[in-house]
Scaffold this motif. Structure first.
Motif, PDB file in Angstrom:
ATOM      1  N   ALA A 116       0.828  -1.217   0.000  1.00 34.36           N
ATOM      2  CA  ALA A 116       0.000   0.000   0.000  1.00 34.36           C
ATOM      3  C   ALA A 116       0.859   1.262   0.000  1.00 34.36           C
ATOM      4  O   ALA A 116       1.908   1.308   0.653  1.00 34.36           O
ATOM      5  CB  ALA A 116      -0.917  -0.004   1.219  1.00 34.36           C
ATOM      6  N   LYS A 117       0.420   2.254  -0.737  1.00 33.46           N
ATOM      7  CA  LYS A 117       1.100   3.545  -0.743  1.00 33.46           C
ATOM      8  C   LYS A 117       0.500   4.417   0.357  1.00 33.46           C
ATOM      9  O   LYS A 117      -0.707   4.415   0.587  1.00 33.46           O
ATOM     10  CB  LYS A 117       0.921   4.224  -2.094  1.00 33.46           C
ATOM     11  CG  LYS A 117       1.582   3.462  -3.251  1.00 33.46           C
ATOM     12  CD  LYS A 117       1.340   4.176  -4.572  1.00 33.46           C
ATOM     13  CE  LYS A 117       2.006   3.398  -5.727  1.00 33.46           C
ATOM     14  NZ  LYS A 117       1.737   4.031  -7.041  1.00 33.46           N
ATOM     15  N   ASN A 118       1.346   5.171   1.023  1.00 27.51           N
ATOM     16  CA  ASN A 118       0.893   6.084   2.085  1.00 27.51           C
ATOM     17  C   ASN A 118       0.082   5.354   3.158  1.00 27.51           C
ATOM     18  O   ASN A 118      -0.954   5.838   3.612  1.00 27.51           O
ATOM     19  CB  ASN A 118       0.056   7.228   1.498  1.00 27.51           C
ATOM     20  CG  ASN A 118       0.816   8.018   0.458  1.00 27.51           C
ATOM     21  OD1 ASN A 118       1.998   8.319   0.632  1.00 27.51           O
ATOM     22  ND2 ASN A 118       0.156   8.353  -0.649  1.00 27.51           N
ATOM     23  N   ARG A 119       0.575   4.187   3.536  1.00 24.72           N
ATOM     24  CA  ARG A 119      -0.106   3.414   4.563  1.00 24.72           C
ATOM     25  C   ARG A 119      -0.031   4.126   5.905  1.00 24.72           C
ATOM     26  O   ARG A 119       1.021   4.634   6.294  1.00 24.72           O
ATOM     27  CB  ARG A 119       0.561   2.034   4.667  1.00 24.72           C
ATOM     28  CG  ARG A 119       0.015   1.162   5.782  1.00 24.72           C
ATOM     29  CD  ARG A 119       0.799  -0.141   5.877  1.00 24.72           C
ATOM     30  NE  ARG A 119       0.446  -0.903   7.054  1.00 24.72           N
ATOM     31  CZ  ARG A 119       1.034  -2.023   7.427  1.00 24.72           C
ATOM     32  NH1 ARG A 119       2.037  -2.518   6.694  1.00 24.72           N
ATOM     33  NH2 ARG A 119       0.647  -2.663   8.525  1.00 24.72           N
ATOM     34  N   SER A 120      -1.152   4.139   6.637  1.00 18.78           N
ATOM     35  CA  SER A 120      -1.179   4.775   7.955  1.00 18.78           C
ATOM     36  C   SER A 120      -0.992   3.706   9.031  1.00 18.78           C
ATOM     37  O   SER A 120      -1.204   2.516   8.792  1.00 18.78           O
ATOM     38  CB  SER A 120      -2.501   5.506   8.171  1.00 18.78           C
ATOM     39  OG  SER A 120      -3.584   4.607   8.103  1.00 18.78           O
ATOM     40  N   TYR A 121      -0.599   4.148  10.219  1.00 21.71           N
ATOM     41  CA  TYR A 121      -0.352   3.230  11.336  1.00 21.71           C
ATOM     42  C   TYR A 121      -1.100   3.711  12.575  1.00 21.71           C
ATOM     43  O   TYR A 121      -1.325   4.909  12.754  1.00 21.71           O
ATOM     44  CB  TYR A 121       1.136   3.132  11.646  1.00 21.71           C
ATOM     45  CG  TYR A 121       1.943   2.448  10.571  1.00 21.71           C
ATOM     46  CD1 TYR A 121       2.154   1.079  10.593  1.00 21.71           C
ATOM     47  CD2 TYR A 121       2.484   3.184   9.510  1.00 21.71           C
ATOM     48  CE1 TYR A 121       2.891   0.444   9.607  1.00 21.71           C
ATOM     49  CE2 TYR A 121       3.213   2.560   8.502  1.00 21.71           C
ATOM     50  CZ  TYR A 121       3.415   1.188   8.564  1.00 21.71           C
ATOM     51  OH  TYR A 121       4.135   0.564   7.572  1.00 21.71           O
ATOM     52  N   GLY A 122      -1.471   2.762  13.423  1.00 23.20           N
ATOM     53  CA  GLY A 122      -2.104   3.086  14.695  1.00 23.20           C
ATOM     54  C   GLY A 122      -1.075   3.087  15.803  1.00 23.20           C
ATOM     55  O   GLY A 122       0.139   3.063  15.549  1.00 23.20           O
ATOM     56  N   PRO A 123      -1.536   3.074  17.042  1.00 19.77           N
ATOM     57  CA  PRO A 123      -0.593   3.095  18.182  1.00 19.77           C
ATOM     58  C   PRO A 123       0.236   1.819  18.314  1.00 19.77           C
ATOM     59  O   PRO A 123       1.300   1.845  18.920  1.00 19.77           O
ATOM     60  CB  PRO A 123      -1.503   3.283  19.394  1.00 19.77           C
ATOM     61  CG  PRO A 123      -2.872   2.887  18.932  1.00 19.77           C
ATOM     62  CD  PRO A 123      -2.928   3.203  17.478  1.00 19.77           C
TER      63      PRO A 123
END
Length: 507
Positions: free
Chosen positions: A417-424
């Protein structure tokens, strides 16, 4: 009374859900421990290890339930950790479907949803058939000495219907009650497992210690027909590897209850990883103790599917202790099916919410704040799945394959994935290595599952793939919107969110 810190966490959870374009319709009352208990119980370690021990032992011998078990546990924990990292960033009931859609596109998510739903169908149905059989053998037969040998097909249909009906009623009544039952089941499971270990330790054969990692090819008649005779060492390894990967799976149910779990972005990944790790450790202890208690290992291997029953019956112990172990095993299997229905129904609810299934399945009970139509529909579907025994047996055996395929699809989407976000919860430098282990392990076990004795699954896999391709490109690509994926779509959902939450009395 809810304290300020809990109130703030609940508010943050709801705001996070709103950011994905969804209303807080389900009741968020499950604790982190409740979520862990749900995940641990759906794995069903205690009863599943015992009734499936032949898959490891009657194929590769002692190493099948020691060394190969550990290899499978590494794959399972790597998969749970990879999915946990994604769940932390996208803590929604959609689970695998939502993750695959957000990271891999609508079509990838749509296909992941159907494969995951298929896995749940046969996992829950298979668990409840096992509950019925275990109840007959262990409770009616061993505890009450009732002869059920004359019971047939319709007895099983009625029995499984009763089991599914009670599980659906528990799910309908609310996630908090189910969490309590899951917690109670976890304690009973641990107590039953501890007693079983104690019984077997009183009957160990010390000479077996030196042979715990010995390889013996028990395929064919030597293993009671558990797997076809073969001299292909890689395939024998694969047959034994099915044992841990059949058992340590379905923990994505924790993710499907994200919208009902307090502090889901942290609690859910911890629950999935902890349940997989605990199951791996306890499973190894159980299997080693069972191996040490074998007076004649070759004779036990030849029993195939009756390996555990033979070993358990031959081990001297007080009747009351054996009866408690039998009851604990059946109870654990029942709760496994019940929480499996929880994950299944939430996956259906989330898919219907995004128009992947009929809209009636996304309705929530105002009284109990549970997806009642989805719960009862899933129960009926599971019952129907058991009616045609030939297809059911094949697809139930392939449950691990369907789970591994859906897990691999979500992990693969995240990796590219491009620009994948992450949680805590983040794996950091371990993210890609663990993801690779999960995908390679999943591909290998799918290959094993498409070989005899379950080679019929190849026809099912090809047929399912063809249906998915035709379904997507022929119909769903133009119709199916998928989850809200951009700010404009999410903003457009704000009025619907208010309306949906107000209809249920607010958050």
């Amino acid at each position: 009374m809810v304290d300020r810190s809990t109130d703030e966490i609940l508010k943050r959870d709801t705001e996070t859900l709103h950011k994905f374009g969804y209303a807080q319709e389900l009741s968020r009352r499950m604790s982190g421990f409740g979520n862990f208990a749900l995940s641990f119980m759906i794995i069903g370690l205690f009863w599943a290890v015992c009734i499936n021990i032949q898959q490891g032992y009657s194929t590769a011998g002692m190493i099948g339930i020691t060394g190969i078990w550990l290899v499978g546990c590494v794959i399972a924990v790597a998969t749970a950790a990879s999915l946990g990292e994604i769940s932390s960033a996208i803590p929604t009931a959609g689970g695998l479907y939502h993750w695959s859609s957000a990271l891999g596109g609508r079509g990838w998510g749509w296909a992941t949803a159907w494969i995951n739903l298929l896995a749940y169908t046969f996992a829950v149905a298979g668990s409840d058939v096992a509950v019925y059989l275990l109840f007959n053998q262990m409770i009616l037969g061993w505890v009450f000495h009732i002869d059920t040998s004359s019971w047939g097909y319709w007895h099983q249909v009625v029995g499984v219907a009763i089991i599914l009906g009670t599980q659906a009623a528990l799910n309908h009544a609310g996630v908090r009650m189910l969490a309590r039952i899951g917690e109670f089941g976890a304690y009973v499971t641990l107590a039953g497992a501890a007693l079983l270990v104690g019984v077997m330790l009183c009957n160990i054969h010390p000479g077996n210690i030196a042979h715990l990692f010995d390889y013996k090819n028990y395929t064919g008649d030597a293993g009671g027909g558990t797997a076809p005779a073969t001299h292909n060492g890689i395939l024998v390894f694969g047959y034994a590897l099915l044992l841990p990967l059949w058992i340590i799976t379905a923990y994505d149910a924790s993710a499907h209850t994200s919208e009902e779990t307090v502090d889901a972005a942290r609690s859910v990944p911890r629950a999935m990883i902890s349940s997989a790790l605990l199951s791996a450790g306890l499973g190894l202890v159980l299997l080693v103790v069972l191996a040490l208690a074998m007076g004649d290992p070759a004779a036990i291997a030849k029993q195939g599917g009756n390996a555990f029953a033979t070993l358990f019956n031959n081990a001297p112990a007080p009747t009351i202790v054996k009866d408690f172990i039998a009851i604990a095993m059946v109870l654990a299997a029942y709760i496994c099916g019940a929480v499996g229905l929880t994950g299944f129904s939430r996956a259906v609810f989330a898919f219907a919410r995004d128009k992947g299934l009929p809209s009636i399945l996304r309705h929530v009970s105002p009284s109990f704040r549970t997806p009642a139509p989805a719960i009862w529909t899933c129960a009926v579907v599971c019952l129907l799945a058991t009616l045609y025994s030939s297809a059911f047996a094949a697809l139930a055996a392939g449950t691990a394959l369907f789970y591994q395929l859906s897990y691999g699809m979500a992990i693969l989407a995240a990796m590219f994935a491009k620009n994948r976000s992450y949680g805590p919860f983040r794996l950091g430098g371990w993210s890609k290595p663990l993801g690779i282990i999960a995908i390679i392990g999943g591909v290998f076990i799918i290959w094993v599952g498409l070989n005899p004795p379950t080679s019929i699954l190849l026809s099912y896999f090809v047929g399912i793939l063809a249906l998915l391709v035709v379904g997507w490109f022929g119909f769903e690509r133009r119709r199916f919107p998928g989850p809200p994926r951009n700010e404009a779509a999410i903003r457009g959902r704000q009025q619907d969110i208010l309306r949906e939450e107000n209809a249920l009395g607010g958050v």
